[in-house]
Design a protein around this motif. Structure first.
Motif, PDB file in Angstrom:
ATOM      1  N   PHE A 106     -26.245  84.459  -2.334  1.00 41.66           N
ATOM      2  CA  PHE A 106     -27.112  83.352  -0.660  1.00 41.66           C
ATOM      3  C   PHE A 106     -25.366  82.031  -0.220  1.00 41.66           C
ATOM      4  N   HIS A 162     -27.784  85.995  -7.742  1.00 40.22           N
ATOM      5  CA  HIS A 162     -28.464  85.919  -5.909  1.00 40.22           C
ATOM      6  C   HIS A 162     -27.815  84.539  -5.445  1.00 40.22           C
ATOM      7  N   GLU A 163     -28.101  83.550  -5.807  1.00 41.39           N
ATOM      8  CA  GLU A 163     -27.732  81.763  -5.323  1.00 41.39           C
ATOM      9  C   GLU A 163     -26.521  82.147  -4.796  1.00 41.39           C
ATOM     10  N   VAL A 193     -32.715  82.549   6.702  1.00 39.67           N
ATOM     11  CA  VAL A 193     -32.734  83.011   5.055  1.00 39.67           C
ATOM     12  C   VAL A 193     -33.578  84.024   4.396  1.00 39.67           C
ATOM     13  N   HIS A 215     -32.592  86.248   1.625  1.00 40.83           N
ATOM     14  CA  HIS A 215     -32.272  86.258   0.443  1.00 40.83           C
ATOM     15  C   HIS A 215     -33.648  85.865  -0.188  1.00 40.83           C
ATOM     16  N   VAL A 218     -25.856  87.416   1.329  1.00 47.45           N
ATOM     17  CA  VAL A 218     -27.353  87.608   1.512  1.00 47.45           C
ATOM     18  C   VAL A 218     -27.830  86.506   1.806  1.00 47.45           C
ATOM     19  N   ALA A 219     -28.439  85.859   2.997  1.00 41.71           N
ATOM     20  CA  ALA A 219     -28.760  84.862   3.601  1.00 41.71           C
ATOM     21  C   ALA A 219     -29.565  85.471   4.850  1.00 41.71           C
TER      22      ALA A 219
END
Length: 260
Positions: free
Chosen positions: A79, A75-76, A109, A112, A84-85
């Protein structure tokens, strides 16, 4: 039995962060492959969490936590590489303030955050009823501490530590504040310390070595989260911890004006 779980927590935090910094600092053409590969690994980690939930052995607990950290890292990376943001990917207009500014910042964000929340629910769903909930709890803890950190950045902190911030996300800096203090910060620290105490107390209260190890790992992760929050308000450039992992050819972000 206390030291090994704490070392596991420290290793997950340090090397997990370094791995994401390294992947994000590689040439942009590699990002989609890194994201896809880590996504496949995350699927395997999800299956592992579901299977390991049936066992409360020390090994199963460690495996569940490491699997959760791997999914968190995916996930990080998503981002930081911009996969994915959020729907808003432009700097904050200088005239925005109050609720309008908060909505604009949230839009950068929100995708995310939704993805993280849904993943946390999924982890608990696949492990529901099992004695080993270490992985889902670790993911939920990281989610809570990271959300708190983002809110503190929005409200204003002393140390942004943005040296390794990717250039394509430089617009996010316009939503950060620079202050010596903000009203949320003490509550964030209290939350982290409370989570640390609860996990430590649970580890001391159980007679099962596996569960004790799991709760101790959670206590370690929670306390590391407190340290990360403290560094936001201290004149310490903690980004040097990860600078060694960033490749020299990584693009540097152009400094942008930040709201006071």
């Amino acid at each position: 039995m206390t030291l090994p779980p704490l070392l596991v927590a420290l290793a997950c935090w340090f090397f997990g962060t370094a791995a994401i910094v390294w992947l994000d600092s590689r040439p942009r053409r590699t990002w989609k492959w890194s994201f896809a590969a880590l996504g496949l690994a995350s699927i395997a980690a999800l299956v592992a969490i579901a299977l390991l939930a049936r066992s409360a052995s020390v090994g199963a607990v460690y495996g569940s936590v490491v699997s959760a950290i791997l999914i968190w890292g995916w996930h990080e990376l998503g981002f930081l590489t911009g996969h994915v943001a959020g729907p808003r990917r432009t700097p904050c207009p200088p005239e925005l303030a109050g609720w309008a500014r908060f909505k604009a910042a949230s839009a950068t964000v929100i995708h995310h955050e939704i993805a993280l929340a849904l993943t946390a629910l999924l982890l608990f769903a696949v492990s529901w009823g099992g004695p080993n909930q270490a992985g889902p709890l670790a993911f939920l803890l990281l989610f809570g501490m990271r959300l708190s950190a983002k809110l503190n950045l929005y409200l204003g902190v002393t140390n942004l530590s943005d040296e390794v911030f990717p250039a394509h996300l430089a617009y996010l800096k316009s939503y950060f504040g620079t202050k010596r203090w903000n009203v949320l910060f003490p509550f964030s620290v209290l939350f982290g310390l409370g989570a640390t105490w609860l996990a430590w107390h649970a580890a001391e209260a159980t007679a099962q070595p596996g569960l004790a190890a799991g709760y101790t790992v959670l206590a370690g992760l929670a306390f590391l989260g407190v340290i990360e929050h403290a560094l936001l308000m201290l004149p310490v450039r903690d980004a040097v911890l990860w600078a060694w992992a960033a490749q020299p050819q990584a693009a540097k972000a152009v400094p942008s004006k930040r709201r006071p």
